[in-house]
Design an enzyme around this catalytic site. Sequence first.
Site, mmCIF file in Angstrom:
data_model
loop_
_atom_site.group_PDB
_atom_site.id
_atom_site.type_symbol
_atom_site.label_atom_id
_atom_site.label_comp_id
_atom_site.label_asym_id
_atom_site.label_seq_id
_atom_site.Cartn_x
_atom_site.Cartn_y
_atom_site.Cartn_z
ATOM 1 N N LYS A 1 0.810 -1.226 0.000
ATOM 2 C CA LYS A 1 0.000 0.000 0.000
ATOM 3 C C LYS A 1 0.835 1.264 0.000
ATOM 4 O O LYS A 1 0.304 2.366 -0.077
ATOM 5 C CB LYS A 1 -0.852 0.069 1.279
ATOM 6 C CG LYS A 1 -1.812 -1.046 1.477
ATOM 7 C CD LYS A 1 -2.588 -0.793 2.770
ATOM 8 C CE LYS A 1 -3.246 -2.029 3.284
ATOM 9 N NZ LYS A 1 -2.398 -3.039 3.857
ATOM 10 N N GLU B 1 -5.809 -3.385 -6.277
ATOM 11 C CA GLU B 1 -7.103 -3.731 -5.678
ATOM 12 C C GLU B 1 -6.958 -4.238 -4.251
ATOM 13 O O GLU B 1 -7.769 -3.926 -3.373
ATOM 14 C CB GLU B 1 -7.805 -4.774 -6.562
ATOM 15 C CG GLU B 1 -9.096 -5.347 -6.024
ATOM 16 C CD GLU B 1 -10.201 -4.312 -5.858
ATOM 17 O OE1 GLU B 1 -10.268 -3.743 -4.746
ATOM 18 O OE2 GLU B 1 -10.966 -4.066 -6.801
ATOM 19 N N VAL C 1 -7.075 -2.385 -0.395
ATOM 20 C CA VAL C 1 -8.243 -2.181 0.467
ATOM 21 C C VAL C 1 -9.097 -3.435 0.426
ATOM 22 O O VAL C 1 -9.527 -3.860 -0.655
ATOM 23 C CB VAL C 1 -9.081 -0.973 -0.020
ATOM 24 C CG1 VAL C 1 -10.269 -0.745 0.904
ATOM 25 C CG2 VAL C 1 -8.232 0.280 -0.097
ATOM 26 N N ALA D 1 -8.358 -6.636 0.897
ATOM 27 C CA ALA D 1 -7.729 -7.833 0.314
ATOM 28 C C ALA D 1 -8.368 -8.169 -1.038
ATOM 29 O O ALA D 1 -8.376 -7.335 -1.931
ATOM 30 C CB ALA D 1 -7.796 -9.011 1.288
ATOM 31 N N LEU E 1 -11.480 -8.464 -1.882
ATOM 32 C CA LEU E 1 -12.825 -7.940 -2.175
ATOM 33 C C LEU E 1 -12.784 -6.908 -3.304
ATOM 34 O O LEU E 1 -11.859 -6.104 -3.371
ATOM 35 C CB LEU E 1 -13.406 -7.252 -0.928
ATOM 36 C CG LEU E 1 -13.702 -8.134 0.274
ATOM 37 C CD1 LEU E 1 -14.240 -7.269 1.416
ATOM 38 C CD2 LEU E 1 -14.715 -9.212 -0.086
ATOM 39 N N GLU F 1 -0.462 -6.767 9.429
ATOM 40 C CA GLU F 1 0.730 -6.314 8.718
ATOM 41 C C GLU F 1 1.924 -6.939 9.441
ATOM 42 O O GLU F 1 1.807 -7.321 10.617
ATOM 43 C CB GLU F 1 0.844 -4.778 8.829
ATOM 44 C CG GLU F 1 -0.186 -4.003 8.037
ATOM 45 C CD GLU F 1 0.048 -4.059 6.541
ATOM 46 O OE1 GLU F 1 1.166 -3.796 6.080
ATOM 47 O OE2 GLU F 1 -0.899 -4.424 5.819
ATOM 48 N N ASP G 1 -2.992 1.798 9.264
ATOM 49 C CA ASP G 1 -3.339 1.013 8.090
ATOM 50 C C ASP G 1 -4.733 1.390 7.560
ATOM 51 O O ASP G 1 -4.945 1.486 6.352
ATOM 52 C CB ASP G 1 -3.277 -0.478 8.463
ATOM 53 C CG ASP G 1 -3.328 -1.343 7.227
ATOM 54 O OD1 ASP G 1 -2.504 -1.115 6.325
ATOM 55 O OD2 ASP G 1 -4.211 -2.224 7.159
ATOM 56 N N LYS H 1 -5.979 3.127 3.967
ATOM 57 C CA LYS H 1 -7.019 2.570 3.090
ATOM 58 C C LYS H 1 -8.077 3.605 2.728
ATOM 59 O O LYS H 1 -8.483 3.714 1.560
ATOM 60 C CB LYS H 1 -7.664 1.353 3.757
ATOM 61 C CG LYS H 1 -6.718 0.160 3.807
ATOM 62 C CD LYS H 1 -7.283 -0.958 4.645
ATOM 63 C CE LYS H 1 -6.356 -2.167 4.642
ATOM 64 N NZ LYS H 1 -6.700 -3.143 5.663
ATOM 65 N N GLY I 1 -6.065 -11.821 5.042
ATOM 66 C CA GLY I 1 -5.600 -13.207 4.922
ATOM 67 C C GLY I 1 -4.837 -13.406 3.631
ATOM 68 O O GLY I 1 -5.157 -12.794 2.606
#
Length: 813
Positions: free
Chosen positions: A578, A605, A608, A610, A612, A666, A677, A681, A795
């Site tokens: 990031k 992608e 933010v 993971a 999704l 992290e 973090d 995001k 994850g």
Amino acid sequence: MLVLKFGGTSMGSAEAIKQVVEIVKEKSKESSILLVVSAMSGTTDLLLNCGTKAANDDESYKEILKQIETRHLETVKALIPVQQQSSVLSMVKKLCNEIEDICNGIYLLNESSLRTKDKLVSYGELLSSTIINAAFNSNGTGSVWKDARELIRTNSNYSNAVVDFAITNQQIKEFVNSTSQKIIVLPGFIASDADNITTTLGRGGSDYTAAILAAAADASALEIWTDVSGMMTADPRWVPNAKIIPSISYQEAMELSHFGAKVIYPPTIQPVLSKNIPVWVKNTFAAKDHGTVIENKSDSTNIITGISSINSLALLSLEGSGMIGIPGFSSRLFAALANAQINVILITQGSSEHSICVGVDVASAARAKEVVDKTFEYEIATDKVDPLQIEEKLSIVALVGDQMRHHTGISGRMFSALGRNGINIRAIAQGSTERNISAVVATDDVRKAVNVLHEEFFETIQKQVNLFIVGTGNVGKRLLAQLKQQQGFLEQHLRLHVNIVGLSNSRKMLINENGIDLNKWDELLQSGEASNLDQFVQSIIKRNLRNSVFVDVTANAIIADVYASLLEKSIAVVACNKVAASSKLSNYKKLKHLSTEFNAPFLFETNVGAGLPIIGSLNDLMRSGDRVHRMEAVLSGTLNFVFNHYDGSRPFAEVVKQAQDEGYTEPDPRLDLSGTDVMRKILILAREAGVQMEMEEITCNGFLPESCVKGSVADFYEAMKKEEAHFKAIYDKANAENCKLKFVASFNDGKASVGLQHIPPQHDLYHLYGKDNVVLFYTDRYKEQPMVVKGAGAGAEVTASGVFADILRAAQK
Ligand code: ADP
Ligand code: ASP
Ligand code: MG
């Protein structure tokens, strides 16, 4: 009458010559044969090398001569039965002695003219033809040897002599009519001038020898036997997926060979074309393969028949306002070049008539400048035209196909495929026959260009994406496992071949252009070189492979610093890191800009939520003209996991440790716990929603006590243990209100904040379990009911799958 020509590799060893003998013997059962052979592979180069060394006073030419002699003598010994060897060995020895005499002469005089060089190289073909002739006579097949110099008459333009067809055709006809021998062996490449001095027909000229003989003797066919099974859609040394072209027209074959397809020497087609003699290209080492037939028409239904390229091109540009509307400039330019014997390969002229651009071989560039500047001396002195400009290190890549003229959009496809891969086109030419479209590109890009075009026009089955992956931690490992698992599926369903070319972690790096074997990448990486990011990046840029994608699966700021240098070389960047997208706004904007300018996707992608589809959905809203007013989100899988598992029964520190052990944090969990973090995001989401925002503008209502943010990660765990009462109090307060604790990121009318909130049961964010994330987008179109993206947001497995999806997006750009 059949004319067969066997090239250098086909004559390259006793084993190969045995194949040739078999093929010729078989063919001679049905027809009489004129057999033309090249020198044994590499001999012409070695002979020229000897001449150069001798002329430069370098005695080591003697060692090379020894090498040439040994190779030919050994070939005789392996090819011809012992009892019949001696006369052949002495012939070979005699020829080698003559070569030595010539070289000694060059050495003494320190001088070697083109005429002497022609004499010297003629021995390559004299030796090979003598040997194969002896082979036919030793096995009872029978043949006669004929010196091609007695048949082919040329002018005295040594090294590239021009054939006098009137005399040549007559001499060949007379000879053919006067002999009844079934097999006649002739050395290719060599001829003689009116004074019987040896000349040569240009490098690769044995093909031409054979074509001249075929045309003069009205042969039923000409067969060019070589080391590939026909003319191919591209040079197989550059394009592993190149395919054999079963049938091709004379014109197409001529275009392809003129533009660099080495398999046929360009002048070869002309003599056979005028007699309509079919030409076959066949493989000595796979004689049963169909090969290519070159005839009046091609059966091909492909729009493009082949792709070829030539290097060492220089572009000459003559420019000036004094040229506009005044006739005669181009004729003077071309006359100047022609008088200096400079061959023009390509011509383009803008319709403004302000400039004429021609391509010539780089070896003639300096001479071209001299003669053109001289011709336009007056115009240059009076500022009507500029002195000739020369640009070097260029190549031509050419698409060839008779069918092109019946189709529209081919040049569009060609240029956009090159453009997508960051290949700059310096000049374009298309003949009015529309059989050839040529583009001039940098020599550094030409191999990539040929591959890109081959993929575009021939490989409907496969596109190759070349990956360079940095990071083999949790996410990296899962990504490699997923790539391995899906390789077959992608090839079958997306026709995509994912080639992992580079792999690096903080210790080791590994590069293999043919693809790293995913079954044992860790073992291979272990035995790789010590890692060096700069070298890794330079090597990606230098390789200049098509569809290159750099994949950053680290959390490292140093890696994020290299994105710009990759994007500006049109190399796509996919990152779960990031750091770049949440760095200074100026840097984020620069990367976005480079991505657009150089047509290289920059995809993140997984920054933010993971795997999704959060950023992708937001991008879709924005692209379709929607506007985002408000975002409410729980974006930390870690914090969600921690507050979903913490109820005071176990120490807070222990729950954090569990989250770290299960791979949801992290590498430094304080980045999650402090809210940093989450700030990153929401910052990234705000930026992707079109807001110009810096990290410092985000309000953070953190919950970590001061004592927890100092020292190392180990200190942090110790400090948390001591602060257990603080965490318990936070929990109890929310629990007393029947609320859950959620670390919420909000964006509202241009302002962003993050912090811990008490969420009551009726709230949208209440039912969020495990390590789930959720984002609520309130936009012009989603006014009352937000668009919601929700699901597991942390994850290694899901992050890797998000990176994977970005790689596929980059590959399909
Ligand atoms: P020979 O010694 O038999 O004359 P060449 O080396 O001159 O053989 O030509 C054959 C070689 O041409 C092949 O081995 C191949 O590497 C190269 N080549 C370049 N372009 C093409 C093409 N379009 N089709 C086939 N071969 C090609
Ligand atoms: N031996 C010559 C060369 O290497 C001619 C040929 O092989 O066609 O160029
Ligand atoms: Mg050749």
